[in-house]
Scaffold this motif. Structure first.
Motif, PDB file in Angstrom:
ATOM      1  N   SER A   1      -9.376  -3.230  10.032  1.00  0.00           N
ATOM      2  CA  SER A   1      -8.199  -3.039  10.896  1.00  0.00           C
ATOM      3  C   SER A   1      -6.974  -3.460  10.102  1.00  0.00           C
ATOM      4  O   SER A   1      -7.006  -4.472   9.398  1.00  0.00           O
ATOM      5  N   VAL A   2      -5.897  -2.694  10.217  1.00  0.00           N
ATOM      6  CA  VAL A   2      -4.669  -2.984   9.470  1.00  0.00           C
ATOM      7  C   VAL A   2      -3.488  -2.946  10.434  1.00  0.00           C
ATOM      8  O   VAL A   2      -3.366  -2.030  11.246  1.00  0.00           O
ATOM      9  N   ASP A   3      -2.629  -3.956  10.342  1.00  0.00           N
ATOM     10  CA  ASP A   3      -1.373  -3.995  11.096  1.00  0.00           C
ATOM     11  C   ASP A   3      -0.230  -3.967  10.100  1.00  0.00           C
ATOM     12  O   ASP A   3      -0.050  -4.921   9.333  1.00  0.00           O
ATOM     13  N   ILE A   4       0.535  -2.883  10.096  1.00  0.00           N
ATOM     14  CA  ILE A   4       1.717  -2.777   9.248  1.00  0.00           C
ATOM     15  C   ILE A   4       2.871  -3.410  10.017  1.00  0.00           C
ATOM     16  O   ILE A   4       3.341  -2.864  11.017  1.00  0.00           O
ATOM     17  N   VAL A   5       3.305  -4.578   9.576  1.00  0.00           N
ATOM     18  CA  VAL A   5       4.362  -5.319  10.255  1.00  0.00           C
ATOM     19  C   VAL A   5       5.735  -4.803   9.831  1.00  0.00           C
ATOM     20  O   VAL A   5       6.625  -4.612  10.654  1.00  0.00           O
ATOM     21  N   LYS A   6       5.897  -4.561   8.518  1.00  0.00           N
ATOM     22  CA  LYS A   6       7.164  -4.049   7.986  1.00  0.00           C
ATOM     23  C   LYS A   6       6.864  -2.987   6.941  1.00  0.00           C
ATOM     24  O   LYS A   6       5.921  -3.120   6.171  1.00  0.00           O
TER      25      LYS A   6
ATOM     26  N   ASP B   1     -11.115   1.131  11.592  1.00  0.00           N
ATOM     27  CA  ASP B   1     -11.039   1.093  13.054  1.00  0.00           C
ATOM     28  C   ASP B   1      -9.664   1.504  13.550  1.00  0.00           C
ATOM     29  O   ASP B   1      -9.534   2.352  14.415  1.00  0.00           O
ATOM     30  N   ARG B   2      -8.642   0.898  12.980  1.00  0.00           N
ATOM     31  CA  ARG B   2      -7.283   1.251  13.410  1.00  0.00           C
ATOM     32  C   ARG B   2      -6.275   0.832  12.351  1.00  0.00           C
ATOM     33  O   ARG B   2      -6.496  -0.112  11.599  1.00  0.00           O
TER      34      ARG B   2
END
Length: 193
Positions: free
Chosen positions: A119-124, A48-49
């Motif tokens: 869905s994936v959130d790359i924080v660092k 998705d994102r």
């Protein structure tokens, strides 16, 4: 005589204002997953994102200083395409390699029907050149009905030399590890029914 004086003055002014700058170098990430996690799973996976922290999502490659909290933005070492697009594409390729009989693709429309939506959130996605590269991300898996069925935070790191080429290789490896974890979790969820 005046013509040569003007040419000389222009040449001198060019030299005074910086002259020729260093050429830019462009880097890319590469898929690294070679060994399938499962060849039996045939479910469809829609990505998705993939969201990346804003400080990272720029053409210039970002590094950190080991001694301070300073972030360094390299004007001459750049990603070949926007980092968010690059990470999304490489993650999809790594997942497709890990799940070769599953249908893995980017979700482009709201009405597409997938067994699992990721869905994936790359924080660092930090690198201390000559020290270590690290990746910190959250991934979220939804079922076909849109219900969240799994969520996990992943933190990975590995040594890296002081070259930007090795930085790109290390970050590729870390994204591959993330894709491997996601693929293994999708296989577990699929086995549960």
């Amino acid at each position: 005589m005046k013509k040569w004086t003007v040419v000389f003055l222009l040449f001198s002014l060019t030299a005074c204002f910086g002259g020729v700058s260093d050429p830019s170098r462009f880097y890319t990430l590469s898929p690294v997953v070679q060994t399938p996690v499962s060849e039996k799973m045939t479910a469809s996976v829609g990505i998705d994102r993939v969201q990346i922290s804003r400080y990272l999502d720029r053409p210039q490659i970002i590094t950190q200083s080991a001694e301070t909290t300073e972030i360094k933005v390299s004007e001459t070492n750049r990603w070949i395409e926007p980092l968010s697009n690059l990470v999304q594409r490489i993650l999809a390729e790594d997942l497709a390699n890990a799940l070769p009989n599953a249908q893995v693709k980017m979700k482009t429309q709201g009405r597409e029907d997938f067994s699992y939506v990721l869905s994936v959130d790359i924080v660092k996605m930090d690198t201390l050149l000559g020290n270590q590269a690290s990746l910190e991300a959250w991934f979220l898996i939804q079922n076909h009905a849109g219900q969240v069925i799994y969520r996990q935070k992943v933190s990975e790191s590995m040594p890296v030399s002081s070259s930007f080429d090795d930085l790109a290789k290390a970050q590729s490896e870390l994204l591959g590890r993330l894709a491997d974890r996601i693929a293994r979790q999708i296989v577990r969820l699929s086995a549960k029914g």
